[in-house]
Write a protein that holds these residues in place. Structure first.
Motif, PDB file in Angstrom:
ATOM      1  N   LEU A 336       0.827  -1.204   0.000  1.00 22.79           N
ATOM      2  CA  LEU A 336       0.000   0.000   0.000  1.00 22.79           C
ATOM      3  C   LEU A 336       0.866   1.262   0.000  1.00 22.79           C
ATOM      4  O   LEU A 336       0.527   2.262  -0.654  1.00 22.79           O
ATOM      5  N   LEU A 337       1.953   1.240   0.733  1.00 19.15           N
ATOM      6  CA  LEU A 337       2.863   2.391   0.749  1.00 19.15           C
ATOM      7  C   LEU A 337       3.432   2.646  -0.640  1.00 19.15           C
ATOM      8  O   LEU A 337       3.498   3.797  -1.104  1.00 19.15           O
ATOM      9  N   SER A 338       3.839   1.594  -1.299  1.00 16.93           N
ATOM     10  CA  SER A 338       4.372   1.740  -2.649  1.00 16.93           C
ATOM     11  C   SER A 338       3.318   2.303  -3.587  1.00 16.93           C
ATOM     12  O   SER A 338       3.588   3.211  -4.386  1.00 16.93           O
ATOM     13  N   GLY A 339       2.082   1.795  -3.469  1.00 12.24           N
ATOM     14  CA  GLY A 339       1.008   2.284  -4.319  1.00 12.24           C
ATOM     15  C   GLY A 339       0.603   3.710  -4.018  1.00 12.24           C
ATOM     16  O   GLY A 339      -0.015   4.372  -4.863  1.00 12.24           O
ATOM     17  N   SER A 340       0.935   4.209  -2.832  1.00 13.76           N
ATOM     18  CA  SER A 340       0.608   5.593  -2.460  1.00 13.76           C
ATOM     19  C   SER A 340       1.716   6.568  -2.830  1.00 13.76           C
ATOM     20  O   SER A 340       1.612   7.768  -2.517  1.00 13.76           O
ATOM     21  N   GLY A 341       2.791   6.068  -3.452  1.00 10.53           N
ATOM     22  CA  GLY A 341       3.856   6.939  -3.915  1.00 10.53           C
ATOM     23  C   GLY A 341       5.044   7.068  -2.993  1.00 10.53           C
ATOM     24  O   GLY A 341       5.960   7.848  -3.266  1.00 10.53           O
ATOM     25  N   PHE A 342       5.068   6.304  -1.896  1.00  5.74           N
ATOM     26  CA  PHE A 342       6.205   6.367  -0.978  1.00  5.74           C
ATOM     27  C   PHE A 342       7.381   5.570  -1.547  1.00  5.74           C
ATOM     28  O   PHE A 342       7.220   4.673  -2.379  1.00  5.74           O
ATOM     29  N   GLU A 343       8.572   5.882  -1.039  1.00  9.13           N
ATOM     30  CA  GLU A 343       9.772   5.172  -1.456  1.00  9.13           C
ATOM     31  C   GLU A 343      10.604   4.842  -0.212  1.00  9.13           C
ATOM     32  O   GLU A 343      10.247   5.197   0.905  1.00  9.13           O
ATOM     33  N   GLU A 344      11.714   4.132  -0.426  1.00  6.27           N
ATOM     34  CA  GLU A 344      12.583   3.699   0.677  1.00  6.27           C
ATOM     35  C   GLU A 344      11.769   3.000   1.766  1.00  6.27           C
ATOM     36  O   GLU A 344      11.910   3.278   2.961  1.00  6.27           O
TER      37      GLU A 344
END
Length: 369
Positions: A336-344
């Motif tokens: 979900l974090l990746s899909g929300s645009g977060f990185e690292e």
């Protein structure tokens, strides 16, 4: 604040692309002792209140104690010392699955006697009323009532916070969430910090205590929990900490901390994350902790999704989110974090090696052409 960790089965899956730290070992304190018959109640004192000196013995001079009628072991005959009562209670709690049974028994004894744990008079013999009150509290703890709901306080990151029925009692697991967050802003001067699903305000208050230069905001939708957060913030401010601003807002509705959009350096969050149909949860969580701090929709992710949506709007470019999600979502939340645009994005376990929380960074702003 819904910090529920390691209460159901472990999936054993690893998160693709996420960095998992090696598990650490925790040693639970379990005290030996004999069985404590909680059904036996000593006689109640007379209508005049606590037993007076001369009927059961003398009052002990314990600084800060409300009252402690006691007698010597020689005069008491079969009566037992406080040390023995605590050992018996710890054995009872341990058999019920309490991993910190000795600690909990000592806290309950201190509550009854009105003293700090460090001042417990272990070699004295408590009076009948004190024994009855202690055994009653032990029985409730054995039934799953959170320790903080019985004592009125909980310690988090070294801070004593007011808690009670209607608010989630912060757990030691969540201290790792704070540590990871503070590491992310170690080089930031006067960071802006937001604690979402704040409950009693534990993460926010600990952040303000550790970083006096920070401007810390706590968001909680439940009025009872928000009341505890305000009370704790006022108390910590009286003791010299930077005041925390408490906002009574719902993460699932627009407008959460709108005035801070794009300005927050660190978002900490411990949302509820158990699926509504979860079975076999310990009584402490299924019956005694506030339901809204435990369950979050059919898959347990309703408030996690709301947290990510709010956080991505609040954070400045390069800002950090640390969100607790427990063992059930060690793979789902990084996705979900990746899909929300977060990185690292990185996943982090608790002391027993179970998935506990994830950390991620909002992408830095692109340099101007």
């Amino acid at each position: 604040m819904g910090c529920l960790s390691s209460v159901a089965g472990r999936s054993g899956t690893r998160v693709p692309g996420a960095v998992h730290e090696p598990p650490r070992t925790v040693i639970s304190r379990r005290a030996p002792g004999n069985s404590l018959d909680l059904s036996r109640r000593p006689p109640r004192p007379g209508p005049g209140g606590p037993v007076r000196a001369g009927s059961l013995g003398t009052h002990l001079a314990v600084p800060g104690a409300r009252w402690l009628p006691a007698v010597t072991q020689e005069k008491a005959g079969s009566r037992v010392t406080l040390k023995t009562l605590i050992e018996e209670a710890a054995a009872t709690l341990s058999r019920g699955g309490d991993a910190d049974a000795q600690h909990d028994a000592e806290r309950l004894a201190a509550r009854v006697l009105g003293v700090d744990v460090a001042a417990l008079p272990f070699d004295t013999v408590p009076g009948d009323r004190a024994v009855w009150k202690f055994r009653k509290l032990v029985a409730r703890r054995a039934d799953g009532v959170p320790l903080g709901h019985l004592t009125g306080t909980a310690v988090f990151c070294g801070l004593e916070l007011a808690v009670g029925p209607g608010v989630f009692v912060p757990r030691v697991h969540s201290e790792a969430v704070l540590e990871r967050g503070l590491h992310a802003v170690a080089e930031v001067t006067a960071p802006v910090v937001a604690d979402l699903c704040a409950g009693s305000g534990a993460l926010a208050l600990a952040a303000a205590h550790r970083r006096p230069d920070a401007r810390v905001h706590a968001v909680e939708f439940d009025p009872i929990a928000a009341g505890f957060a305000r009370r704790n913030s006022a108390r910590r401010a009286e003791l010299g900490d930077t005041p925390v601003t408490v906002h009574e807002q719902d993460l699932t509705r627009p407008g959460v901390l709108d005035e801070l959009t794009g300005r927050v350096d660190l978002v900490l969050a411990n949302p509820p994350f158990m699926p509504e149909e979860s079975r076999d949860l310990p009584a402490e969580f299924s019956r005694h902790q506030p339901r809204q701090a435990i369950y979050a929709g059919p898959d347990g992710l309703r408030l996690v999704r709301a947290t990510l949506q709010v956080a991505v709007g609040l954070l400045r470019p390069g800002g950090t989110l640390v969100v607790e999600h427990g063992h059930l979502h060690g793979e789902t939340v990084p996705e979900l974090l990746s899909g929300s645009g977060f990185e690292e994005i990185s996943g982090h376990p608790d002391h027993d090696g179970w998935p506990l929380f994830s950390a991620a960074r909002k992408p830095a702003a692109a340099p101007p052409d």
